[in-house]
Design an enzyme around this catalytic site. Structure first.
Site, PDB file in Angstrom:
ATOM      1  N   MET A   1     -27.136  34.377  22.484  1.00  0.00           N
ATOM      2  CA  MET A   1     -27.333  33.005  22.948  1.00  0.00           C
ATOM      3  C   MET A   1     -28.443  32.313  22.177  1.00  0.00           C
ATOM      4  O   MET A   1     -28.352  31.115  21.877  1.00  0.00           O
ATOM      5  CB  MET A   1     -27.639  33.003  24.449  1.00  0.00           C
ATOM      6  N   LYS A   2     -29.480  33.042  21.821  1.00  0.00           N
ATOM      7  CA  LYS A   2     -30.580  32.457  21.047  1.00  0.00           C
ATOM      8  C   LYS A   2     -30.093  31.966  19.684  1.00  0.00           C
ATOM      9  O   LYS A   2     -30.497  30.885  19.217  1.00  0.00           O
ATOM     10  CB  LYS A   2     -31.697  33.481  20.878  1.00  0.00           C
ATOM     11  N   LEU A   3     -29.227  32.736  19.039  1.00  0.00           N
ATOM     12  CA  LEU A   3     -28.689  32.298  17.752  1.00  0.00           C
ATOM     13  C   LEU A   3     -27.841  31.040  17.914  1.00  0.00           C
ATOM     14  O   LEU A   3     -27.878  30.139  17.065  1.00  0.00           O
ATOM     15  CB  LEU A   3     -27.873  33.411  17.112  1.00  0.00           C
TER      16      LEU A   3
END
Length: 312
Positions: free
Chosen positions: A177-179
């Protein structure tokens, strides 16, 4: 902080722009903290003054801790901290939890999780969003990949430094999700940069450009901190390096390739940052992408502050 949480001993590795603020909030809110120092002694001296203890190696941090946070550049650094000589694996005990707050490659994250699980150690990804300002204030966003029981154990500690915590799924999902989050934000940065260069080329200055975008439907918090470099020469408003942005976009490319999905906009964004990374010093921050894109198009967007042209 409840009694059970208060008994947790916390370790911390990575006292950079984000990590120092996170560690500060952990110790200020009553937890026992052992940290690994670094060449820049200012964060270490600050934490020692707040009652934290310093360790000489990652192994020593592990021995003194129940939960260890890592906040470094990316997967290669995380792997060295865990597996290298004097690393966490040499000192972690069964029942410990390692929390990676870095923006890391999910493939590496899942592999480390399986490796530590065999030793009775849980591995969690909890990457961050927002800036060092929010890290210091204890109001970061965190997207957490962890089994439910482990997340429940960690949540009181996370709440010492995060204002918004989303349990996104199991281990690995936080980094995935961070990417995706960074793809969107860095895509904005690439679009803003190209738009500003084109605007200047056709005779529309950054302040005139901003007068339309600001307070309109295209405005957002990211835009506002991004624009403070071009409009005000404020290099510290958005302290996320071009080097880390480029690294994150290469991780995104890898994730897209592994998933079998075309990612042309991600690749275009990565290439914008690749050019800026190759052209300038590593400490350049993301808003300075606008200066680089303008320069390669023969446009001067170098901001003025206090009557003087800034330098990168």
């Amino acid at each position: 902080m409840n009694t059970t949480a208060a008994s947790e001993k916390i370790g911390f590795i990575g006292l950079g722009l984000m990590g120092h603020g996170i560690a500060k909030n952990i110790v200020d809110k009553g937890y026992s903290l052992t940290f690994l120092g670094r060449k820049n002694r200012k964060p270490a001296e600050d934490l020692l003054g707040r009652g934290a203890a310093e360790a000489a190696t990652s192994r020593d941090v592990a021995v003194a801790s129940d939960i260890v946070f890592i906040c470094v550049t990316g997967s290669r650094e995380v792997e060295a901290i865990i597996r290298g000589p004097g690393g966490l694996k040499e000192g972690l005990k069964k029942g410990s939890v390692v929390v990676d707050c870095s923006t890391s490659d999910p493939v590496s994250t899942v592999a480390i999780a399986a490796e530590l699980k065999a030793l009775g150690i849980d591995y969690v990804d909890a990457p961050l969003s927002r800036t060092p300002k929010e890290a210091w204030e204890g109001t970061l966003d965190a997207m957490v990949g962890a089994p439910d029981a482990v997340f429940a154990r960690l949540k009181p500690v996370l709440e010492t430094w995060a204002g918004r915590i989303v349990h996104i799924g199991d281990t690995g999902d936080g980094h995935r999700m961070k990417l995706l989050n960074n793809f969107i934000s860095l895509g904005y940065a690439a679009i803003y940069s190209e738009a500003l260069a084109l605007a200047e080329k056709v005779g529309i200055s950054p302040p005139r450009f901003d007068s339309v975008i600001r307070n309109g439907r295209m405005d957002c918090g990211f835009y506002q901190t991004f624009m403070r470099w071009t409009l005000e020469g404020d290099r510290d408003a958005h302290k996320f390096s071009i080097a880390n942005a480029f690294k994150d976009l290469t991780y995104l490319e890898s994730m897209a390739g592994a998933a079998g999905i075309a990612n042309p906009l991600g690749n275009a964004t990565k290439n914008s940052f690749a050019g800026a990374f190759a052209a300038g010093p590593a400490e350049q921050f993301v808003p300075m992408l606008a200066t680089h894109i303008a320069k390669v198009n023969g446009v001067d967007l170098m901001p003025t502050k206090d009557g003087k042209k800034q330098t990168i």
